[in-house]
Design a protein around this motif. Sequence first.
Motif, short mmCIF file in Angstrom:
data_model
loop_
_atom_site.label_atom_id
_atom_site.label_comp_id
_atom_site.label_asym_id
_atom_site.label_seq_id
_atom_site.Cartn_x
_atom_site.Cartn_y
_atom_site.Cartn_z
N CYS A 81 0.84 -1.20 0.00
CA CYS A 81 0.00 0.00 0.00
C CYS A 81 0.87 1.25 0.00
N ALA A 82 0.28 2.34 -0.42
CA ALA A 82 1.00 3.61 -0.38
C ALA A 82 1.20 4.04 1.08
N PRO A 83 2.33 4.69 1.40
CA PRO A 83 2.56 5.18 2.77
C PRO A 83 1.46 6.15 3.20
N HIS A 84 1.18 6.15 4.48
CA HIS A 84 0.16 7.04 5.05
C HIS A 84 0.81 7.94 6.09
N PRO A 85 1.13 9.21 5.72
CA PRO A 85 1.74 10.13 6.69
C PRO A 85 0.68 10.77 7.59
N GLU A 86 1.07 11.00 8.84
CA GLU A 86 0.19 11.62 9.82
C GLU A 86 1.05 12.43 10.78
N GLU A 87 0.62 13.65 11.10
CA GLU A 87 1.34 14.45 12.09
C GLU A 87 0.82 14.09 13.48
N VAL A 88 1.76 13.81 14.39
CA VAL A 88 1.44 13.45 15.77
C VAL A 88 2.04 14.53 16.65
N GLY A 89 1.19 15.35 17.27
CA GLY A 89 1.65 16.47 18.07
C GLY A 89 1.81 16.13 19.54
N ALA A 90 2.32 17.09 20.29
CA ALA A 90 2.54 16.92 21.73
C ALA A 90 1.25 16.47 22.41
N GLY A 91 1.41 15.50 23.30
CA GLY A 91 0.27 14.96 24.03
C GLY A 91 -0.43 13.82 23.31
N LYS A 92 0.06 13.46 22.15
CA LYS A 92 -0.53 12.36 21.35
C LYS A 92 0.50 11.26 21.16
N GLY A 93 0.05 10.13 20.65
CA GLY A 93 0.97 9.04 20.41
C GLY A 93 0.32 7.96 19.57
N PHE A 94 1.03 6.87 19.43
CA PHE A 94 0.53 5.72 18.68
C PHE A 94 1.20 4.46 19.21
N CYS A 95 0.56 3.34 18.98
CA CYS A 95 1.15 2.06 19.38
C CYS A 95 1.21 1.14 18.16
N PHE A 96 1.95 0.06 18.30
CA PHE A 96 2.13 -0.84 17.17
C PHE A 96 2.39 -2.26 17.65
N ASP A 97 2.11 -3.20 16.75
CA ASP A 97 2.42 -4.60 17.04
C ASP A 97 3.63 -5.02 16.21
N GLN A 98 3.92 -6.30 16.23
CA GLN A 98 5.12 -6.81 15.58
C GLN A 98 5.05 -6.80 14.05
N THR A 99 3.91 -6.45 13.47
CA THR A 99 3.79 -6.39 12.01
C THR A 99 3.97 -4.98 11.46
N PHE A 100 4.25 -4.02 12.33
CA PHE A 100 4.32 -2.61 11.97
C PHE A 100 5.57 -2.28 11.18
#
Length: 157
Positions: free
Chosen positions: A96-115
């Motif tokens: 798939c095409a890359p999906h960019p996203e801005e993550v600002g202060a106070g935010k975050g993301f998590c991931f599993d082993q397929t990330f």
Amino acid sequence: MNRPLVVLPGHVVQPEKLMDIAFDVGREYPRWRVLLTESHDESIWIQLARAGDFGVWALSWNNMPAGTGYLDHEGVRGAVFVARGALTHERAPLGCAPHPEEVGAGKGFCFDQTFFHRMHAVREAGPTVTVHVFASADLDDSQRAAHGSPSLGLGLP
């Protein structure tokens, strides 16, 4: 925040729980930020806590090159919290095409082993500091015992 994360033998911590830890540590940025500025080596990251197959790091992106290359997290689950500034986080699912996203202060993301992803600081957001929490996604009981204590104490300064 000074509570330990207890992991039962054979239990794999889900990425959402790692995100909780990243948020807890990141919200305490005023308490540990001096550790980043007082580092006497040339690294731009510090390890805040480690126990067994868990680790918590803080990263200052001020002197980073353009960003990370694509990172493959095979065998590792984790989370990233932006304590200051902002990151551009670009996830690239295979095929798939890359999906960019801005993550600002106070935010975050998590991931599993397929990330599979890459990140870079958003310069216009000023100095960026992030918290990274990682845990093995595939240790069996014997491997977990060999790696040490099943709890991660977050007794930061």
